[in-house]
Design a protein around this motif. Structure first.
Motif, PDB file in Angstrom:
ATOM      1  N   GLU A 362      21.374  62.650  20.465  1.00  0.00           N
ATOM      2  CA  GLU A 362      20.619  61.311  21.215  1.00  0.00           C
ATOM      3  C   GLU A 362      19.796  61.744  19.881  1.00  0.00           C
ATOM      4  N   VAL A 363      19.097  63.001  18.647  1.00  0.00           N
ATOM      5  CA  VAL A 363      18.241  63.420  17.727  1.00  0.00           C
ATOM      6  C   VAL A 363      19.307  62.779  16.873  1.00  0.00           C
ATOM      7  N   ILE A 364      20.510  62.529  16.206  1.00  0.00           N
ATOM      8  CA  ILE A 364      20.646  61.813  15.086  1.00  0.00           C
ATOM      9  C   ILE A 364      21.241  60.056  15.261  1.00  0.00           C
ATOM     10  N   ASN A 365      21.358  59.670  16.694  1.00  0.00           N
ATOM     11  CA  ASN A 365      21.329  58.556  16.392  1.00  0.00           C
ATOM     12  C   ASN A 365      19.868  58.272  16.083  1.00  0.00           C
ATOM     13  N   LYS A 366      18.835  58.669  15.938  1.00  0.00           N
ATOM     14  CA  LYS A 366      18.030  57.960  15.519  1.00  0.00           C
ATOM     15  C   LYS A 366      17.421  58.497  14.185  1.00  0.00           C
ATOM     16  N   LEU A 367      18.276  58.474  13.399  1.00  0.00           N
ATOM     17  CA  LEU A 367      18.517  58.792  11.864  1.00  0.00           C
ATOM     18  C   LEU A 367      18.027  57.263  11.307  1.00  0.00           C
ATOM     19  N   ASP A 368      18.020  56.887  10.267  1.00  0.00           N
ATOM     20  CA  ASP A 368      18.614  56.007   9.702  1.00  0.00           C
ATOM     21  C   ASP A 368      20.074  56.435   9.280  1.00  0.00           C
ATOM     22  N   LEU A 369      20.712  55.928   9.582  1.00  0.00           N
ATOM     23  CA  LEU A 369      22.254  56.371   9.367  1.00  0.00           C
ATOM     24  C   LEU A 369      22.796  54.514   9.935  1.00  0.00           C
ATOM     25  N   ASP A 370      24.002  54.691   9.105  1.00  0.00           N
ATOM     26  CA  ASP A 370      24.029  53.128   9.487  1.00  0.00           C
ATOM     27  C   ASP A 370      25.118  53.839   9.871  1.00  0.00           C
ATOM     28  N   SER A 371      27.058  54.297  10.590  1.00  0.00           N
ATOM     29  CA  SER A 371      27.874  54.245  11.583  1.00  0.00           C
ATOM     30  C   SER A 371      27.809  55.444  11.926  1.00  0.00           C
ATOM     31  N   ILE A 372      28.402  56.243  12.307  1.00  0.00           N
ATOM     32  CA  ILE A 372      28.396  57.395  12.826  1.00  0.00           C
ATOM     33  C   ILE A 372      29.836  57.817  13.526  1.00  0.00           C
ATOM     34  N   ILE A 373      30.675  58.233  12.870  1.00  0.00           N
ATOM     35  CA  ILE A 373      32.064  58.573  13.240  1.00  0.00           C
ATOM     36  C   ILE A 373      32.144  59.844  14.339  1.00  0.00           C
ATOM     37  N   TYR A 374      32.433  60.061  16.072  1.00  0.00           N
ATOM     38  CA  TYR A 374      32.732  61.096  16.723  1.00  0.00           C
ATOM     39  C   TYR A 374      33.798  61.962  17.068  1.00  0.00           C
ATOM     40  N   PRO A 375      34.890  61.685  15.494  1.00  0.00           N
ATOM     41  CA  PRO A 375      36.669  62.245  15.941  1.00  0.00           C
ATOM     42  C   PRO A 375      36.988  62.357  17.320  1.00  0.00           C
ATOM     43  N   LYS A 376      36.473  63.339  18.170  1.00  0.00           N
ATOM     44  CA  LYS A 376      37.049  63.921  19.124  1.00  0.00           C
ATOM     45  C   LYS A 376      36.570  62.553  20.188  1.00  0.00           C
ATOM     46  N   TYR A 377      35.752  61.507  20.499  1.00  0.00           N
ATOM     47  CA  TYR A 377      35.291  60.356  20.869  1.00  0.00           C
ATOM     48  C   TYR A 377      36.498  59.671  20.774  1.00  0.00           C
ATOM     49  N   VAL A 378      36.722  59.231  19.164  1.00  0.00           N
ATOM     50  CA  VAL A 378      37.420  58.327  19.324  1.00  0.00           C
ATOM     51  C   VAL A 378      38.970  58.716  19.553  1.00  0.00           C
ATOM     52  N   THR A 379      39.398  60.030  19.537  1.00  0.00           N
ATOM     53  CA  THR A 379      40.097  60.574  20.197  1.00  0.00           C
ATOM     54  C   THR A 379      41.011  59.906  22.095  1.00  0.00           C
ATOM     55  N   ALA A 380      39.922  60.787  22.101  1.00  0.00           N
ATOM     56  CA  ALA A 380      40.095  60.286  24.024  1.00  0.00           C
ATOM     57  C   ALA A 380      39.817  59.130  24.474  1.00  0.00           C
ATOM     58  N   GLU A 381      38.935  58.185  23.194  1.00  0.00           N
ATOM     59  CA  GLU A 381      38.818  56.923  23.172  1.00  0.00           C
ATOM     60  C   GLU A 381      40.051  56.737  23.462  1.00  0.00           C
ATOM     61  N   TYR A 382      41.535  56.700  22.797  1.00  0.00           N
ATOM     62  CA  TYR A 382      42.653  56.358  22.978  1.00  0.00           C
ATOM     63  C   TYR A 382      43.088  56.462  23.783  1.00  0.00           C
ATOM     64  N   ILE A 383      42.858  57.542  24.644  1.00  0.00           N
ATOM     65  CA  ILE A 383      43.798  58.120  25.165  1.00  0.00           C
ATOM     66  C   ILE A 383      43.234  57.013  26.492  1.00  0.00           C
ATOM     67  N   VAL A 384      42.208  57.559  26.851  1.00  0.00           N
ATOM     68  CA  VAL A 384      41.878  56.706  28.019  1.00  0.00           C
ATOM     69  C   VAL A 384      41.990  55.400  28.059  1.00  0.00           C
ATOM     70  N   ARG A 385      42.187  54.602  27.111  1.00  0.00           N
ATOM     71  CA  ARG A 385      42.652  53.817  26.303  1.00  0.00           C
ATOM     72  C   ARG A 385      44.026  53.240  27.592  1.00  0.00           C
ATOM     73  N   TYR A 386      44.893  54.609  27.126  1.00  0.00           N
ATOM     74  CA  TYR A 386      46.063  54.246  27.658  1.00  0.00           C
ATOM     75  C   TYR A 386      46.034  54.586  28.847  1.00  0.00           C
ATOM     76  N   VAL A 387      45.247  55.584  29.647  1.00  0.00           N
ATOM     77  CA  VAL A 387      45.358  55.815  30.980  1.00  0.00           C
ATOM     78  C   VAL A 387      45.196  54.872  31.471  1.00  0.00           C
ATOM     79  N   ARG A 388      43.753  53.711  30.867  1.00  0.00           N
ATOM     80  CA  ARG A 388      43.240  52.378  31.895  1.00  0.00           C
ATOM     81  C   ARG A 388      44.497  51.332  32.267  1.00  0.00           C
TER      82      ARG A 388
END
Length: 481
Positions: A362-388
């Motif tokens: 929540e703190v990081i998202n308030k900073l003046d950063l463009d795109s933030i990549i959380y690798p664990k979310y990317v991996t989990a999202e791929y798998i959750v998408r398959y489960v769906r």
């Protein structure tokens, strides 16, 4: 081996779920490995009404996740036949192996295929040496998916650099519909513009489906007025999205070059993809041996042996004139500070920041950063998408699922395959749940930006954006009576 679980709470959840969803089936999923990805998967898949069992040798981790998610936990090696039997492999629909060892993950999946009754398997495999053999491994072991987190994160980054003005890009309806996130700049024509006025002023038909303003997530109606620094998500076909960004004077061409800090495996995968896209790549890493290795692997890239956190080195290597800047060190704080430094010296540069720890997101998202990549979310999202996708065969008609705004928003693609009481009724007459928007209807190759008179019919692909989680059927979009 020990077993931890909360069967009373598990039974209560099942009773409540049956009350809500009637006879709809759930999936029984075994997750081997209680690291960051395993814990994220356990939480997300449990919240969606699946029957989850976690397996790990670390009793404390199993107990913590078991208590937090109200799920069963088994302490032991996931590669043990007896442990898998204890976890219920014979009744399981899916086993997901995400331990720290590639070989252990593959062995877990092999045993599950032998011990289970038609159980599907997914393994996390990180070693680049296996990257060329993924198809062979998947086919020979009969696996549903082999996912490489570093390669998946690199693909996400490459997609962003292909369209640098977007924070995030997702696709629906086989690429015919895009959902794009971007931040409204200081001099944007969208500043102080009412959403309902956008069509007339810009002569461009796109639908604004989310607005993030500080800590607030808005599923907007036409009366919402856009403001500077809002993070906005739009839905549109690719051609229309491109026209929209040109109207608001936002860059739509891919970057010409990029500077990558850190010579990690993710950096290798990213550089390889960018070079094939015709993008010049420069990598800075302080390890001479790794630099020599990257020089052999990536002969078309420029490899610099130096301290990527040194401001003088960054300026010497042209951070102030590069199109894009990607921080891939192993230290989150370094990545964040480097991206902020790049933005200070090159305000128009496109930056991508890798962050592993989500504790302060929540703190990081308030900073003046463009795109933030959380690798664990990317991996989990791929798998959750398959489960769906798997659940399509046992009660769910969700074709695609994306999570936005740190998992606070879901964008779902429903494929209407059978009749429902809410079909063929004008949308204005449906009592939709709060914080839910029907973003588009894709019918016979035609994209419909829906209004109150439009209806949903069998065969349609319907995109829904909502802060409500766990929707499995198109009928879940209406309020319960």
């Amino acid at each position: 081996m020990a077993v931890f679980g909360l069967p009373v709470f598990g039974q209560r959840k099942e009773i409540e779920k049956q009350k809500i969803q009637g006879e709809e089936k759930e999936m029984k999923i075994i997750i081997v490995g209680c690291g960051k990805v395993g814990a994220t998967l356990a939480e997300q898949l449990s919240n969606e009404g699946n029957d989850i069992v976690i397996v790990d040798k670390d009793a404390e981790k199993v107990q913590d996740i078991s208590n937090a998610c109200d799920i069963m936990g088994v302490v032991g090696s996931g590669s043990s036949h007896n442990v898998q039997l204890e976890a219920g492999i014979r009744e399981a629909n899916l086993l997901i192996a995400v331990t720290g060892s590639d070989e252990l993950n593959l062995l877990c999946c092999l045993i599950a295929k032998k011990a289970g009754n038609g159980c599907q398997t997914i393994a996390r495999v990180r070693n680049p040496e296996y990257s060329q053999e993924v198809r062979f491994i998947r086919e020979e072991l009969g696996m549903a998916m082999v996912i490489n987190p570093e390669q998946a994160a690199a693909s996400e980054m490459a997609r962003i650099l292909r369209f640098p003005s977007a924070i995030k890009i997702e696709t629906f309806a086989n690429g015919h519909i895009e959902l794009l996130q971007f931040r409204i700049g200081a001099n944007s024509v969208l500043n102080n513009m009412r959403i309902a006025d956008m069509g007339a002023k810009l002569h461009c038909e796109v639908l604004v489906c989310t607005v993030v303003r500080g800590d607030q997530v808005i599923i907007p109606d036409g009366n919402v007025v856009l403001q500077e620094r809002d993070i906005v998500s739009i839905v549109a076909p690719p051609k229309m999205a491109s026209q929209f960004f040109k109207k608001i004077k936002v860059q739509t061409d891919q970057v010409r070059d990029t500077l990558i800090i850190g010579g990690s495996t993710t950096a290798y995968y990213l550089a390889k993809q960018l070079l094939t896209m015709g993008i010049d790549v420069k990598i800075i890493d302080k390890n001479r041996e790794r630099c020599e290795e990257l020089s052999d692997l990536l002969p078309k890239a420029t490899i610099i042996c130096g301290e990527g956190t040194d401001q003088d080195v960054l300026m010497e290597e042209g951070v102030n004139w590069m199109d894009s800047f990607v921080t891939l060190t192993d230290v989150d704080e370094e990545n964040i500070l480097l991206s902020l430094f790049a933005k200070e010296h090159a305000p128009k540069i496109k930056s991508i920041t890798k962050v592993n720890n989500t504790t302060f997101d929540e703190v990081i998202n308030k900073l003046d950063l463009d795109s933030i990549i959380y690798p664990k979310y990317v991996t989990a999202e791929y798998i959750v998408r398959y489960v769906r996708a798997m659940k399509n065969t046992i009660g769910s008609n969700v074709e695609t699922l994306y999570r936005l705004v740190n998992n606070r928003v879901e964008a779902l693609e429903f494929v209407i395959r059978q009749s429902s009481p809410i079909l063929d009724i004008p949308l204005e007459k449906l009592s939709l749940k709060k914080n839910l928007l029907i973003a588009s209807i894709y019918r016979d190759g035609v994209l419909i930006m829906p209004n109150g008179q439009d209806v949903m019919s069998i065969g349609d692909k319907v995109i829904v954006v909502t802060t409500n989680q766990g929707l499995d059927d198109i009928s879940d979009i209406v309020k319960e009576r």
